[in-house]
Design an enzyme around this catalytic site. Structure first.
Site, PDB file in Angstrom:
ATOM      1  CE  LYS A   1      -0.241  -0.304   5.305  1.00  0.00           C
ATOM      2  NZ  LYS A   1      -1.052  -0.525   6.137  1.00  0.00           N
TER       3      LYS A   1
ATOM      4  CE1 TYR B   1      13.539  31.472   4.049  1.00  0.00           C
ATOM      5  CE2 TYR B   1      13.116  28.904   4.057  1.00  0.00           C
ATOM      6  CZ  TYR B   1      12.976  30.337   3.275  1.00  0.00           C
ATOM      7  OH  TYR B   1      13.024  30.014   2.115  1.00  0.00           O
TER       8      TYR B   1
HETATM    9  C1  LIG Z   1      -0.336  -1.691   6.870  1.00  0.00           C
HETATM   10  C2  LIG Z   1      -1.048  -2.988   7.284  1.00  0.00           C
HETATM   11  C3  LIG Z   1      -0.156  -4.000   7.365  1.00  0.00           C
HETATM   12  C4  LIG Z   1       1.213  -3.970   7.196  1.00  0.00           C
HETATM   13  O1  LIG Z   1       1.964  -3.740   8.489  1.00  0.00           O
HETATM   14  P1  LIG Z   1       3.361  -3.409   9.063  1.00  0.00           P
HETATM   15  O2  LIG Z   1       3.576  -3.175  10.405  1.00  0.00           O
HETATM   16  O3  LIG Z   1       3.950  -2.665   8.107  1.00  0.00           O
HETATM   17  O4  LIG Z   1       3.895  -4.842   8.803  1.00  0.00           O
HETATM   18  C5  LIG Z   1      -0.721  -5.170   7.851  1.00  0.00           C
HETATM   19  N1  LIG Z   1      -2.227  -5.124   7.964  1.00  0.00           N
HETATM   20  C6  LIG Z   1      -3.034  -4.055   7.984  1.00  0.00           C
HETATM   21  C7  LIG Z   1      -4.653  -4.239   8.329  1.00  0.00           C
HETATM   22  C8  LIG Z   1      -2.319  -2.864   7.552  1.00  0.00           C
HETATM   23  O5  LIG Z   1      -3.175  -1.836   7.416  1.00  0.00           O
END
Ligand SMILES: *Cc1c(COP(=O)(O)O)cnc(C)c1O
EC number: 5.1.1.1
Length: 374
Positions: free
Chosen positions: A39, A266
Site C-alpha cells: 500500500k 530561516y
Molecule cells: C499496513 C498494514 C499491515 C502491514 O503492517 P506492517 O506493520 O507494516 O507490517 C498489515 N495489516 C494491515 C491491516 C495494515 O493496515
C-alpha cells in the site's frame, strides 16, 4: 568521495534484491504464507516494483489498502492473488471483482456489495475482517453471528468464496495482543459453526509476525519488514536479519566558506561557531524530509556523518561541515543501510519525533526512484 551523477539533484535508490531477501528471510522465519503489503506506493518504494520483488522472494499474495491501488497493480501486470481491505463508503466492488481482486470485508453492507458483484461462475473472493480490539474497522463481535450466517448463505449460492479471516493487532503489549488473538479464536469458531471454512487466517503484521509466534497462524501480512526496516524501537534491521531497501541521497548543490557567527537558513536556528564551510543539500520537506528534523537529521558526506544545520526548507537544507573538504556534486546520503555506513531511517524518525514507516512513506514524487540490485 562518492559523486552524484551530473544533473541529478536527488534520488531514492531502491534495492529490489533487499526486498527479495527480506521476504525470503521472513517467510523462512515464520513458516507461514506471506502477504506482502505494498500500500501507499510500496511504503514509498514503488508498489509495482515492491510487489514484483516480494513475489520473487516467495510472497504468496500482495495486499494494498484501496481498490484503486489494487487495480493499478493489475494494470501494471501483477496477476498474483491481490487483496484490498479499506473501502470508500458506498464503494462498488464490480471493477474489483472483474479484476479478480480479493476483498477484505468489514461489515454486512460490504458483504452484500461483494455478493452483488459476484456471479456463480465468478465468485468474489473475500477475507472477513473481524474487530478484536484495535477499534478501527472489522466486523463487530455483536455482529459476528449475523454476518457469518449471511456469508455462509452467499457462499452456498456461489456468489462469494470466503477464503480468509483476519484481524489486526494494536502492538500495545504482549498481554493486549494475546487477548486480541483469543478474541480471534472465538470469531473463527463462530464462523466455523455457520459452515464457513476460511483457509487463510491472518492477524500478525510485521511486529507480531517476528515477535509473537502464536500469532503467525497460517499466514502473516508483512509491510515494513519487507522493506528492511524494523518495527521495534529497540532492535535494528541488522538485529532482525533485514536489509533496508531504500537509500535516499541528494547532491551538494553549493559550498560556501563563511566566518564565525554566520546565521543559517530561516530563523537562524544555527549560527557557525567559528569559520566554517556550509554545504547546501538539494532536498527538502517537499520531498518528504521532515522539517521537524531540523537540527538533528543525520547526513553522511564523504564518510562522515553531520547533522542538519538550521531549518529544513521546502527544497533544500544546509549542513555545517566545519573544515572538511566538500565539493559541489558530492553525494549526501540521508539514510540507507547502516551496515554500509549510511544513517538509518530510524535516526531521521527519532530526530522528527515519528517512526521509520512515515520517513520512507512520505518521500515525495519529486524524488526519482532508481531500481538497483546489490
Ligand atoms: C499496513 C498494514 C499491515 C502491514 O503492517 P506492517 O506493520 O507494516 O507490517 C498489515 N495489516 C494491515 C491491516 C495494515 O493496515
Amino acid at each position: 568521495m562518492t559523486r552524484m551523477p551530473d544533473g541529478l539533484a536527488r534520488e531514492a535508490v531502491i534495492d529490489v534484491s533487499a526486498i527479495e531477501h527480506n521476504v525470503r528471510h521472513l517467510r523462512a522465519m515464520t513458516g507461514t504464507e506471506v502477504i506482502a503489503v505494498v500500500k501507499a506506493d510500496g511504503y514509498g518504494h514503488g508498489a509495482e516494483r515492491s510487489a514484483r520483488a516480494a513475489l520473487a522472494g516467495g510472497a504468496d499474495r500482495i495486499a494494498v489498502a484501496d481498490i484503486g491501488e489494487a487495480l493499478a497493480l493489475r494494470v501494471a501486470g501483477i496477476d498474483a492473488p491481490l487483496l484490498a481491505w479499506l473501502h470508500a463508503p458506498g464503494e462498488s466492488f464490480v471493477e474489483a471483482a472483474a479484476a479478480g481482486v480479493e476483498l477484505g470485508i468489514s461489515s454486512l453492507q460490504q458483504l452484500r456489495a461483494a455478493a452483488a458483484a459476484g456471479t456463480a461462475d465468478r465468485p468474489v473472493r473475500v477475507h472477513l475482517k473481524v474487530e478484536t480490539g484495535l477499534g478501527r474497522n472489522g466486523i463487530a463481535p455483536a455482529d459476528y453471528g449475523t454476518v457469518f450466517a449471511e456469508a455462509a448463505r452467499f457462499e452456498a449460492q456461489g456468489v462469494i468464496e470466503v477464503i480468509g479471516m483476519f484481524s489486526h493487532l494494536s502492538n500495545t503489549s504482549p498481554a493486549e495482543d494475546r487477548a486480541a488473538l483469543s478474541r480471534f479464536t472465538v470469531a473463527q469458531a463462530g464462523a466455523e459453526a455457520t459452515g464457513l471454512r476460511p483457509r487463510l487466517r491472518h492477524i500478525a503484521a510485521s511486529h507480531a509476525a517476528i515477535d509473537m509466534p502464536d500469532a503467525r497462524l497460517n499466514c502473516v501480512r508483512l509491510g515494513i519488514a519487507i522493506y528492511g526496516l524494523s518495527p521495534f524501537a529497540d532492535r535494528s534491521s541488522a538485529d532482525l536479519g533485514l536489509r533496508p531497501a531504500m537509500t535516499l541521497r541528494a547532491a551538494v548543490a553549493a559550498v560556501r566558506r563563511v566566518p564565525a557567527g554566520q546565521g543559517v537558513s530561516y530563523g537562524y536556528l544555527h549560527r557557525t561557531a567559528s569559520e566554517s564551510t556550509l554545504a547546501l543539500i538539494s532536498i527538502g520537506y517537499a520531498d518528504g524530509v521532515p522539517r521537524a528534523a531540523s537540527a538533528g537529521g543525520p547526513v553522511r558526506i564523504g564518510g562522515r556523518t553531520y547533522r542538519v544545520a538550521g531549518r529544513i526548507a521546502m527544497d533544500q537544507f544546509v549542513v555545517d561541515v566545519g573544515d572538511a573538504q566538500v565539493d559541489v556534486g558530492d553525494e549526501a546520503v540521508l539514510f540507507g543501510d547502516p551496515e554500509r555506513g549510511a544513517p538509518s531511517a530510524g535516526e531521521w524518525a527519532d530526530a522528527a519525533g515519528t517512526i521509520n514507516y512515515e520517513i520512507v512513506t512520505r518521500i515525495g514524487p519529486r524524488v526519482p526512484r532508481r531500481e538497483t540490485r546489490s
